[in-house]
Design a protein around this motif. Structure first.
Motif, PDB file in Angstrom:
ATOM      1  N   GLU A 107       0.631  -1.181   0.078  1.00 21.24           N
ATOM      2  CA  GLU A 107       0.145  -0.061  -0.266  1.00 21.24           C
ATOM      3  C   GLU A 107       0.862   1.178   0.490  1.00 21.24           C
ATOM      4  O   GLU A 107       1.768   1.267   0.479  1.00 21.24           O
ATOM      5  CB  GLU A 107      -1.043  -0.231   1.493  1.00 21.24           C
ATOM      6  CG  GLU A 107      -1.956   1.299   0.890  1.00 21.24           C
ATOM      7  CD  GLU A 107      -3.025   0.933   2.335  1.00 21.24           C
ATOM      8  OE1 GLU A 107      -3.241   2.288   2.616  1.00 21.24           O
ATOM      9  OE2 GLU A 107      -2.823  -0.105   2.658  1.00 21.24           O
ATOM     10  N   GLY A 108       0.788   2.038  -0.769  1.00 21.42           N
ATOM     11  CA  GLY A 108       0.956   3.148  -0.808  1.00 21.42           C
ATOM     12  C   GLY A 108       2.552   3.422  -2.121  1.00 21.42           C
ATOM     13  O   GLY A 108       3.303   4.392  -2.190  1.00 21.42           O
ATOM     14  N   CYS A 109       2.567   1.990  -2.561  1.00 23.01           N
ATOM     15  CA  CYS A 109       3.483   1.806  -4.027  1.00 23.01           C
ATOM     16  C   CYS A 109       2.634   2.700  -4.965  1.00 23.01           C
ATOM     17  O   CYS A 109       2.355   1.118  -5.716  1.00 23.01           O
ATOM     18  CB  CYS A 109       4.358   0.643  -3.878  1.00 23.01           C
ATOM     19  SG  CYS A 109       5.352   0.271  -2.424  1.00 23.01           S
ATOM     20  N   GLY A 110       1.872   3.157  -5.414  1.00 25.32           N
ATOM     21  CA  GLY A 110       1.504   3.438  -6.368  1.00 25.32           C
ATOM     22  C   GLY A 110       1.552   2.486  -7.970  1.00 25.32           C
ATOM     23  O   GLY A 110       1.602   2.540  -8.834  1.00 25.32           O
ATOM     24  N   ILE A 117       0.044  -4.431 -12.572  1.00 28.06           N
ATOM     25  CA  ILE A 117      -0.566  -4.468 -13.499  1.00 28.06           C
ATOM     26  C   ILE A 117      -0.858  -4.581 -14.764  1.00 28.06           C
ATOM     27  O   ILE A 117      -0.654  -5.349 -16.280  1.00 28.06           O
ATOM     28  CB  ILE A 117      -2.598  -3.390 -13.388  1.00 28.06           C
ATOM     29  CG1 ILE A 117      -2.724  -3.709 -11.665  1.00 28.06           C
ATOM     30  CG2 ILE A 117      -3.482  -2.709 -14.438  1.00 28.06           C
ATOM     31  CD1 ILE A 117      -3.630  -2.557 -10.863  1.00 28.06           C
ATOM     32  N   ILE A 118      -0.119  -3.311 -15.555  1.00 28.18           N
ATOM     33  CA  ILE A 118       0.582  -3.561 -17.526  1.00 28.18           C
ATOM     34  C   ILE A 118       1.142  -4.924 -17.106  1.00 28.18           C
ATOM     35  O   ILE A 118       0.464  -4.788 -18.347  1.00 28.18           O
ATOM     36  CB  ILE A 118       1.505  -1.882 -17.419  1.00 28.18           C
ATOM     37  CG1 ILE A 118       0.844  -1.132 -17.041  1.00 28.18           C
ATOM     38  CG2 ILE A 118       1.903  -2.377 -19.144  1.00 28.18           C
ATOM     39  CD1 ILE A 118       1.246   0.741 -16.735  1.00 28.18           C
ATOM     40  N   SER A 160      15.039  -2.201  -7.459  1.00 32.49           N
ATOM     41  CA  SER A 160      16.500  -0.878  -7.251  1.00 32.49           C
ATOM     42  C   SER A 160      15.741  -0.051  -6.915  1.00 32.49           C
ATOM     43  O   SER A 160      16.234   0.971  -6.936  1.00 32.49           O
ATOM     44  CB  SER A 160      17.229  -1.197  -8.600  1.00 32.49           C
ATOM     45  OG  SER A 160      17.793  -2.225  -9.071  1.00 32.49           O
ATOM     46  N   SER A 161      14.398   0.417  -6.487  1.00 33.67           N
ATOM     47  CA  SER A 161      13.728   1.481  -6.009  1.00 33.67           C
ATOM     48  C   SER A 161      14.671   1.955  -4.699  1.00 33.67           C
ATOM     49  O   SER A 161      14.407   1.746  -3.954  1.00 33.67           O
ATOM     50  CB  SER A 161      12.281   1.045  -5.920  1.00 33.67           C
ATOM     51  OG  SER A 161      11.748   2.415  -5.326  1.00 33.67           O
ATOM     52  N   PRO A 162      14.625   3.414  -4.813  1.00 31.50           N
ATOM     53  CA  PRO A 162      15.382   3.747  -3.248  1.00 31.50           C
ATOM     54  C   PRO A 162      14.795   3.953  -2.564  1.00 31.50           C
ATOM     55  O   PRO A 162      15.117   4.169  -1.100  1.00 31.50           O
ATOM     56  CB  PRO A 162      16.185   5.157  -3.764  1.00 31.50           C
ATOM     57  CG  PRO A 162      15.436   5.261  -5.003  1.00 31.50           C
ATOM     58  CD  PRO A 162      15.065   3.931  -5.670  1.00 31.50           C
ATOM     59  N   ASP A 163      13.002   3.833  -2.983  1.00 38.29           N
ATOM     60  CA  ASP A 163      12.032   3.810  -1.525  1.00 38.29           C
ATOM     61  C   ASP A 163      12.301   2.394  -0.729  1.00 38.29           C
ATOM     62  O   ASP A 163      11.484   1.321  -1.389  1.00 38.29           O
ATOM     63  CB  ASP A 163      10.680   4.557  -2.403  1.00 38.29           C
ATOM     64  CG  ASP A 163       9.849   4.493  -1.019  1.00 38.29           C
ATOM     65  OD1 ASP A 163      10.396   3.917  -0.194  1.00 38.29           O
ATOM     66  OD2 ASP A 163       8.331   4.744  -1.968  1.00 38.29           O
ATOM     67  N   LEU A 164      12.448   2.373   0.674  1.00 37.41           N
ATOM     68  CA  LEU A 164      13.082   1.063   1.647  1.00 37.41           C
ATOM     69  C   LEU A 164      10.788   1.023   1.584  1.00 37.41           C
ATOM     70  O   LEU A 164      10.840  -0.867   1.478  1.00 37.41           O
ATOM     71  CB  LEU A 164      13.546   1.355   2.668  1.00 37.41           C
ATOM     72  CG  LEU A 164      14.692   1.867   2.435  1.00 37.41           C
ATOM     73  CD1 LEU A 164      15.520   2.362   3.510  1.00 37.41           C
ATOM     74  CD2 LEU A 164      15.745   1.020   1.493  1.00 37.41           C
ATOM     75  N   GLN A 165      10.107   1.563   1.478  1.00 36.00           N
ATOM     76  CA  GLN A 165       8.407   0.811   1.649  1.00 36.00           C
ATOM     77  C   GLN A 165       7.920   0.211   0.298  1.00 36.00           C
ATOM     78  O   GLN A 165       7.578  -1.185   0.090  1.00 36.00           O
ATOM     79  CB  GLN A 165       7.824   1.412   2.263  1.00 36.00           C
ATOM     80  CG  GLN A 165       5.994   1.442   2.092  1.00 36.00           C
ATOM     81  CD  GLN A 165       5.002   2.681   1.955  1.00 36.00           C
ATOM     82  OE1 GLN A 165       6.059   3.359   2.571  1.00 36.00           O
ATOM     83  NE2 GLN A 165       4.409   2.299   3.136  1.00 36.00           N
ATOM     84  N   CYS A 166       8.463   0.465  -0.568  1.00 41.34           N
ATOM     85  CA  CYS A 166       8.505  -0.308  -1.610  1.00 41.34           C
ATOM     86  C   CYS A 166       9.167  -1.054  -2.239  1.00 41.34           C
ATOM     87  O   CYS A 166       9.235  -1.840  -3.563  1.00 41.34           O
ATOM     88  CB  CYS A 166       8.033   1.023  -2.615  1.00 41.34           C
ATOM     89  SG  CYS A 166       6.916   2.257  -2.326  1.00 41.34           S
ATOM     90  N   ASN A 167      10.008  -1.133  -2.215  1.00 36.61           N
ATOM     91  CA  ASN A 167      11.594  -1.798  -2.299  1.00 36.61           C
ATOM     92  C   ASN A 167      11.636  -3.353  -1.517  1.00 36.61           C
ATOM     93  O   ASN A 167      11.518  -3.109  -0.284  1.00 36.61           O
ATOM     94  CB  ASN A 167      12.848  -1.188  -2.289  1.00 36.61           C
ATOM     95  CG  ASN A 167      14.523  -2.063  -2.946  1.00 36.61           C
ATOM     96  OD1 ASN A 167      13.605  -3.521  -2.812  1.00 36.61           O
ATOM     97  ND2 ASN A 167      15.113  -1.811  -2.662  1.00 36.61           N
TER      98      ASN A 167
END
Length: 167
Positions: A107-110, A117-118, A160-167
């Motif tokens: 949640e929060g990783c749009g 989905i794509i 590789s995303s720098p955002d730890l919540q989404c990584n």
């Protein structure tokens, strides 16, 4: 000229370059290299995709040709290999996609959810397009291999995303 006579000067030149590179200023050189690598990486990814397509079509053509030469039956050795590769690759792709939904669909990783989905829609379309026989040498195995590469690129980008919540 022997190998030993050229080894010492080569070692000294390489060592000199390595030691000399310690005094290169980081900001202009590294930033320039980052921009260069960003541009070149697009062409490298296109080259990789082209190679994946060539391998997929070649493998498919080889297996279909061998199955046709063996009597055209699905029960031939090449037919069994073709079906087994398709089933294993498709099962692996679905498993990998579900894993990515679990791992990166927080949640929060749009952006991640959008990519997932794509990817799901594209994977489905890869298989549906084959049914229209737009290319004679295309098959569901080719679609499965292309979807595997697409899933790999997606996983690589999201992990590789720098955002730890989404990584």
């Amino acid at each position: 000229i022997s190998l030993e006579s050229t080894a010492l000067p080569t070692i000294l030149i390489v060592a000199g370059i390595m030691i000399g590179s310690l005094w290169i200023p980081n900001d202009p050189v590294i930033n320039g290299y980052l921009e260069f690598a960003r541009v070149v990486s697009v062409f490298f990814l296109m080259y990789q995709a082209l190679l994946i397509l060539v391998v997929a079509y070649t493998l498919n053509e080889l297996l279909v040709r061998n199955a046709t030469m063996e009597g055209g039956s699905v029960c031939s050795c090449s037919g069994i290999v073709l079906i087994t590769l398709f089933v294993l690759t498709t099962a692996g792709n679905i498993t990998w996609l579900v894993y990515q939904y679990i791992e990166f669909g927080n949640e929060g990783c749009g952006a991640n959810i959008t990519f997932l989905i794509i990817s799901t829609v594209m994977g489905f379309l890869f298989y549906v397009i084959v049914l229209f026989r737009t290319r004679e040498d295309a098959s569901v195995l080719t679609s499965a291999i292309v979807w595997s590469y697409q899933l790999y690129l997606q996983w690589s980008a999201m992990s590789s995303s720098p955002d730890l919540q989404c990584n």
